[in-house]
Design a protein around this motif. Structure first.
Motif, PDB file in Angstrom:
ATOM      1  N   VAL A 135       0.849  -1.200   0.000  1.00  0.00           N
ATOM      2  CA  VAL A 135       0.000   0.000   0.000  1.00  0.00           C
ATOM      3  C   VAL A 135       0.876   1.239   0.000  1.00  0.00           C
ATOM      4  CG1 VAL A 135      -1.630   1.384   1.366  1.00  0.00           C
ATOM      5  CG2 VAL A 135      -2.012  -1.056   1.059  1.00  0.00           C
ATOM      6  N   GLN A 136       1.898   1.248   0.840  1.00  0.00           N
ATOM      7  CA  GLN A 136       2.788   2.411   0.909  1.00  0.00           C
ATOM      8  C   GLN A 136       3.479   2.637  -0.431  1.00  0.00           C
ATOM      9  OE1 GLN A 136       3.012   4.598   3.401  1.00  0.00           O
ATOM     10  NE2 GLN A 136       4.309   5.813   2.068  1.00  0.00           N
ATOM     11  N   SER A 137       3.956   1.578  -1.052  1.00  0.00           N
ATOM     12  CA  SER A 137       4.615   1.694  -2.361  1.00  0.00           C
ATOM     13  C   SER A 137       3.646   2.200  -3.423  1.00  0.00           C
ATOM     14  CB  SER A 137       5.183   0.340  -2.795  1.00  0.00           C
ATOM     15  OG  SER A 137       6.156  -0.086  -1.883  1.00  0.00           O
ATOM     16  N   THR A 138       2.432   1.679  -3.409  1.00  0.00           N
ATOM     17  CA  THR A 138       1.415   2.121  -4.369  1.00  0.00           C
ATOM     18  C   THR A 138       1.112   3.600  -4.186  1.00  0.00           C
ATOM     19  OG1 THR A 138       0.444  -0.079  -4.475  1.00  0.00           O
ATOM     20  CG2 THR A 138      -0.956   1.756  -5.156  1.00  0.00           C
ATOM     21  N   CYS A 139       0.982   4.033  -2.944  1.00  0.00           N
ATOM     22  CA  CYS A 139       0.720   5.447  -2.667  1.00  0.00           C
ATOM     23  C   CYS A 139       1.866   6.327  -3.161  1.00  0.00           C
ATOM     24  CB  CYS A 139       0.475   5.673  -1.179  1.00  0.00           C
ATOM     25  SG  CYS A 139      -1.105   4.997  -0.616  1.00  0.00           S
ATOM     26  N   GLU A 140       3.087   5.870  -2.968  1.00  0.00           N
ATOM     27  CA  GLU A 140       4.244   6.630  -3.448  1.00  0.00           C
ATOM     28  C   GLU A 140       4.225   6.756  -4.966  1.00  0.00           C
ATOM     29  OE1 GLU A 140       6.446   8.368  -1.694  1.00  0.00           O
ATOM     30  OE2 GLU A 140       5.475   7.738   0.166  1.00  0.00           O
ATOM     31  N   CYS A 141       3.889   5.664  -5.655  1.00  0.00           N
ATOM     32  CA  CYS A 141       3.818   5.691  -7.128  1.00  0.00           C
ATOM     33  C   CYS A 141       2.689   6.602  -7.612  1.00  0.00           C
ATOM     34  CB  CYS A 141       3.626   4.280  -7.680  1.00  0.00           C
ATOM     35  SG  CYS A 141       5.093   3.254  -7.513  1.00  0.00           S
ATOM     36  N   LEU A 142       1.543   6.550  -6.949  1.00  0.00           N
ATOM     37  CA  LEU A 142       0.437   7.428  -7.319  1.00  0.00           C
ATOM     38  C   LEU A 142       0.817   8.893  -7.140  1.00  0.00           C
ATOM     39  CD1 LEU A 142      -2.513   5.454  -5.702  1.00  0.00           C
ATOM     40  CD2 LEU A 142      -2.182   5.854  -8.158  1.00  0.00           C
ATOM     41  N   SER A 143       1.549   9.189  -6.084  1.00  0.00           N
ATOM     42  CA  SER A 143       1.993  10.553  -5.846  1.00  0.00           C
ATOM     43  C   SER A 143       3.014  10.975  -6.893  1.00  0.00           C
ATOM     44  CB  SER A 143       2.582  10.674  -4.438  1.00  0.00           C
ATOM     45  OG  SER A 143       3.000  12.001  -4.204  1.00  0.00           O
ATOM     46  N   TRP A 144       3.965  10.109  -7.168  1.00  0.00           N
ATOM     47  CA  TRP A 144       5.025  10.396  -8.135  1.00  0.00           C
ATOM     48  C   TRP A 144       4.449  10.677  -9.524  1.00  0.00           C
ATOM     49  CZ3 TRP A 144       7.303   6.478 -11.658  1.00  0.00           C
ATOM     50  CH2 TRP A 144       8.426   6.965 -12.340  1.00  0.00           C
ATOM     51  N   ARG A 145       3.389   9.944  -9.889  1.00  0.00           N
ATOM     52  CA  ARG A 145       2.764  10.105 -11.201  1.00  0.00           C
ATOM     53  C   ARG A 145       1.702  11.208 -11.216  1.00  0.00           C
ATOM     54  NH1 ARG A 145       5.529   8.408 -15.437  1.00  0.00           N
ATOM     55  NH2 ARG A 145       6.218   6.277 -15.192  1.00  0.00           N
ATOM     56  N   GLY A 146       1.451  11.841 -10.074  1.00  0.00           N
ATOM     57  CA  GLY A 146       0.519  12.951 -10.018  1.00  0.00           C
ATOM     58  C   GLY A 146      -0.946  12.565  -9.880  1.00  0.00           C
ATOM     59  N   ALA A 147      -1.234  11.301  -9.667  1.00  0.00           N
ATOM     60  CA  ALA A 147      -2.622  10.865  -9.550  1.00  0.00           C
ATOM     61  C   ALA A 147      -3.207  11.160  -8.173  1.00  0.00           C
ATOM     62  CB  ALA A 147      -2.735   9.372  -9.849  1.00  0.00           C
ATOM     63  N   LEU A 148      -2.397  11.008  -7.142  1.00  0.00           N
ATOM     64  CA  LEU A 148      -2.878  11.219  -5.775  1.00  0.00           C
ATOM     65  C   LEU A 148      -1.696  11.653  -4.911  1.00  0.00           C
ATOM     66  CD1 LEU A 148      -5.203  11.013  -3.740  1.00  0.00           C
ATOM     67  CD2 LEU A 148      -4.548   8.637  -3.355  1.00  0.00           C
ATOM     68  N   ASP A 149      -1.660  12.931  -4.641  1.00  0.00           N
ATOM     69  CA  ASP A 149      -0.571  13.508  -3.864  1.00  0.00           C
ATOM     70  C   ASP A 149      -0.576  12.971  -2.434  1.00  0.00           C
ATOM     71  OD1 ASP A 149       1.550  15.701  -3.641  1.00  0.00           O
ATOM     72  OD2 ASP A 149       0.166  16.223  -2.013  1.00  0.00           O
ATOM     73  N   ASN A 150       0.615  12.642  -1.918  1.00  0.00           N
ATOM     74  CA  ASN A 150       0.720  12.097  -0.558  1.00  0.00           C
ATOM     75  C   ASN A 150       0.151  13.051   0.491  1.00  0.00           C
ATOM     76  OD1 ASN A 150       1.758   9.505  -0.880  1.00  0.00           O
ATOM     77  ND2 ASN A 150       3.857  10.246  -1.017  1.00  0.00           N
ATOM     78  N   LEU A 151       0.410  14.337   0.336  1.00  0.00           N
ATOM     79  CA  LEU A 151      -0.115  15.301   1.308  1.00  0.00           C
ATOM     80  C   LEU A 151      -1.634  15.315   1.272  1.00  0.00           C
ATOM     81  CD1 LEU A 151       0.330  17.460   3.431  1.00  0.00           C
ATOM     82  CD2 LEU A 151       0.589  19.130   1.584  1.00  0.00           C
TER      83      LEU A 151
END
Length: 107
Positions: free
Chosen positions: A35-51
Motif C-alpha cells: 500500500v505504501q509503495s502504491t501510494c508513493e507511485c500514485l503521488s510520483w505520477r501525479g494521480a494522488l498527492d501524498n499530502l
C-alpha cells in the motif's frame, strides 16, 4: 462509496480501538508495504498527492474510518480518494479485490 469499502475491508472491533504502542510498534504485514509503495507511485505520477491523502485521512479519520482497523486506514482512504476523483470505479475496485482474495486463498 462507504458501503463498498465496508464490504471489501474486514473490520475488527479489537483492532480498530487498540492504539497502544505494542499495537503500533510491530512488524508490518507485506500488504502494508505494498500500500505504501502504491501510494508513493500514485503521488510520483501525479494521480494522488501524498499530502492530499494524509490530509484526507486526518479529516475523515475517526468520523468515517473508525470501523476499520488502524493499519487498514491508508488503503481505505486511498481507495476512497481514487473513486472520488473518478480514477477507479466501485465495480473496478470490487472486481480487483475479488481477484486478489481469490489469489491469496489459493496460496
Amino acid at each position: 462509496m462507504y458501503d463498498l469499502l465496508n464490504r471489501l475491508v474486514p473490520t475488527d472491533a479489537d483492532a480498530r480501538d487498540d492504539l497502544s504502542l505494542p499495537s503500533l510498534d510491530r512488524e508490518r504485514a507485506p500488504w502494508e508495504s505494498s500500500v505504501q509503495s502504491t501510494c508513493e507511485c500514485l503521488s510520483w505520477r501525479g494521480a494522488l498527492d501524498n499530502l492530499e491523502r494524509r490530509q484526507a485521512e486526518d479529516a475523515l479519520g475517526e468520523a468515517e474510518y473508525r470501523q476499520f482497523p488502524v493499519h487498514a486506514r491508508p488503503a481505505v482512504v486511498t481507495a476512497h480518494l481514487l473513486m472520488e476523483k473518478g480514477l477507479i470505479t466501485e465495480d473496478e475496485l470490487a472486481t480487483k479485490m475479488a481477484q486478489v482474495r481469490s489469489r491469496l486463498d489459493k496460496a
